[in-house]
Scaffold this active site. Sequence first.
Site, PDB file in Angstrom:
ATOM      1  N   CYS B 100      23.696  -0.066  13.238  1.00 36.27           N
ATOM      2  CA  CYS B 100      23.563   1.339  13.661  1.00 36.27           C
ATOM      3  C   CYS B 100      24.644   1.642  14.698  1.00 36.27           C
ATOM      4  O   CYS B 100      25.277   2.707  14.686  1.00 36.27           O
ATOM      5  CB  CYS B 100      22.203   1.596  14.294  1.00 36.27           C
ATOM      6  SG  CYS B 100      20.790   1.105  13.318  1.00 36.27           S
ATOM      7  N   CYS B 103      28.449   2.887  14.034  1.00 32.98           N
ATOM      8  CA  CYS B 103      28.773   4.310  13.902  1.00 32.98           C
ATOM      9  C   CYS B 103      28.302   5.125  15.107  1.00 32.98           C
ATOM     10  O   CYS B 103      28.974   6.038  15.545  1.00 32.98           O
ATOM     11  CB  CYS B 103      28.122   4.900  12.649  1.00 32.98           C
ATOM     12  SG  CYS B 103      28.746   4.199  11.118  1.00 32.98           S
ATOM     13  N   HIS B 206      -9.609  18.574  14.183  1.00 30.60           N
ATOM     14  CA  HIS B 206      -8.610  18.727  15.253  1.00 30.60           C
ATOM     15  C   HIS B 206      -8.418  20.169  15.729  1.00 30.60           C
ATOM     16  O   HIS B 206      -7.718  20.397  16.701  1.00 30.60           O
ATOM     17  CB  HIS B 206      -7.289  18.105  14.809  1.00 30.60           C
ATOM     18  CG  HIS B 206      -7.403  16.618  14.626  1.00 30.60           C
ATOM     19  ND1 HIS B 206      -7.574  15.759  15.683  1.00 30.60           N
ATOM     20  CD2 HIS B 206      -7.433  15.848  13.507  1.00 30.60           C
ATOM     21  CE1 HIS B 206      -7.674  14.520  15.215  1.00 30.60           C
ATOM     22  NE2 HIS B 206      -7.601  14.545  13.908  1.00 30.60           N
ATOM     23  N   CYS B 247      -6.396   8.963   8.291  1.00 34.49           N
ATOM     24  CA  CYS B 247      -7.285  10.111   8.454  1.00 34.49           C
ATOM     25  C   CYS B 247      -7.804  10.593   7.099  1.00 34.49           C
ATOM     26  O   CYS B 247      -8.990  10.881   6.955  1.00 34.49           O
ATOM     27  CB  CYS B 247      -6.544  11.269   9.122  1.00 34.49           C
ATOM     28  SG  CYS B 247      -6.846  11.398  10.886  1.00 34.49           S
TER      29      CYS B 247
END
Lengths: 151, 286, 107
Positions: B100, B103, B206, B247
């Site tokens: 990573c 670059c 929620h 969930c």
Amino acid sequence: MNITRRQALVLSAGAAAFAVAGLNSTPSFASAEDTEKAIMAISGGKMPETGKVTLTAPEIAENGNTVPISVSVDSAMTEGDLVESVSIFAEGNPNPDVVTFNFTALSGAASATTRMRLAKTQNVIAVAKMADGSTYMDKKEVKVTIGGCGG
Amino acid sequence: MFRTNLVRAAILASAASICVSSANADPVDQELVIDGTLKIVTKTAAPEGHPFDEVLSGWLFRTEETRAMEADSFDNPGMLRVEEGEALWSTVEGTAGKSCASCHGDAAESMKDVGAAYPKWDEASKKPINIELQINKCRTEQMGAEAYEFDKGGQKPLTAYIKNQSLGTPVAIDLKTGEMQKWWEMGKETYYTRTGQLNLSCSNCHEDQMGKNIRADHLSQGQVNGFPTYRLKQADLVSLHNRFRGCIRDTRAEFPKAFSDELMALEVYVTWRGTGLSVETPAVRQ
Amino acid sequence: MASKPRVKVPKKATAGEVITIKTLISHEMESGLRKDKKGELIPRKIINKFTAEFNGELVYSVDLHAAVSANPYLEFTVKVNESGTFKFSWVDDDGTIYTDEQSITVG
């Protein structure tokens, strides 16, 4: 929202079934007796006195897999007044042993913190052993709950 | 016996909407300051069109012990995995001989605030892209490396490391580019659609029951600003799509694949619902 | 071992000061009580011992059992009288010992 008493009862029956099904292994929990045996092994056969040692634990654990606990012993931590060790026991776990903190004269203070597992609501016990062989204990009940969706 | 109870419980729970205690447990009124220096926005005015007046971080719904664990970057066990991600950042992989860092250089500069703006529109795939998929895109297109499988390899630690570079930055995603607005609508549709044997939508818990206890759990707004988040239950980082699937599974429904269109749309919509909250990755939750 | 241990020791202290040390190590603390998907017990693999030495002298140790949470966290105190180096060791059931060293200036 209205839940009748009958519905509430059935709902909690479902919840109880979850609690049992949630255990991955045969539930062979340590008993208060096993814990007492372990304590007696430290104290030399007599029940430790209450006092000197303070166990701090949450009243309700948010999750039983990670419960922060701390202990501290009232001691000068000098040659004449030294805490040798503090052991933690959990009387409702499969094995009562949790951890033993071993102090030295260079510890400066007899205090320690860690995070522990609790299989269910139970007593957690801290036993402090002084260099002169005397022992002290503290006990806290920690409630362990299951999450909203059975997790 | 167990199965019978389960089915009965499921049917009755769905009939009774959802089993919540009548006791309302309010979120705490406390400020989160990490290491005594970094102020985290855990409460802020909701964006226009939001069902709530205020958006609230899940941190406000947790116990004192859990809140303390997140307030100290050393005590936060999720930081172990962030450090793992930091090592991966400069690990060369793939046929191009790149990491990573080859670059993007120093992530503290190049990735600063980036995580607060994802998911964003990806013109090439004509879909929203999140950090996990962006990492995979870099791996396959730039590094000549294999894409990470969902939740495998370095996916969680590297995502957490990148998002941690935005710690404290308020979440702000761009819905104006490409078809982001359309995906937001799709996500909203999913959010309010009841599913599973328990016949529950995201909003039932929620939104409708936020702040109440569902058995022993204190229901939060279900904000996603702390993902990947360290859960005490798993004692590990948990990714957002894993939590989505968890969930949905708990409603006893078939759950969609991670990074499927349905869950990407949900990520766009739910991320927007947390607009203005600081990125908390890695948050600490129950 | 996914990552190296995390240790927090103050860089400086005054002579005779009691300092607080925090340690955190990445470890699954497999209890030996869990079963895998096939129903077979997963063998126990935990960190069973932690030691802290200062300038070669043992100043603190911990015996850990399977009830310690994954990624063991230990916080304790040490009284420092002189500058020197701490050596921390974590002993795994499989015999591996993970170590870390930190120096402190006392004056």
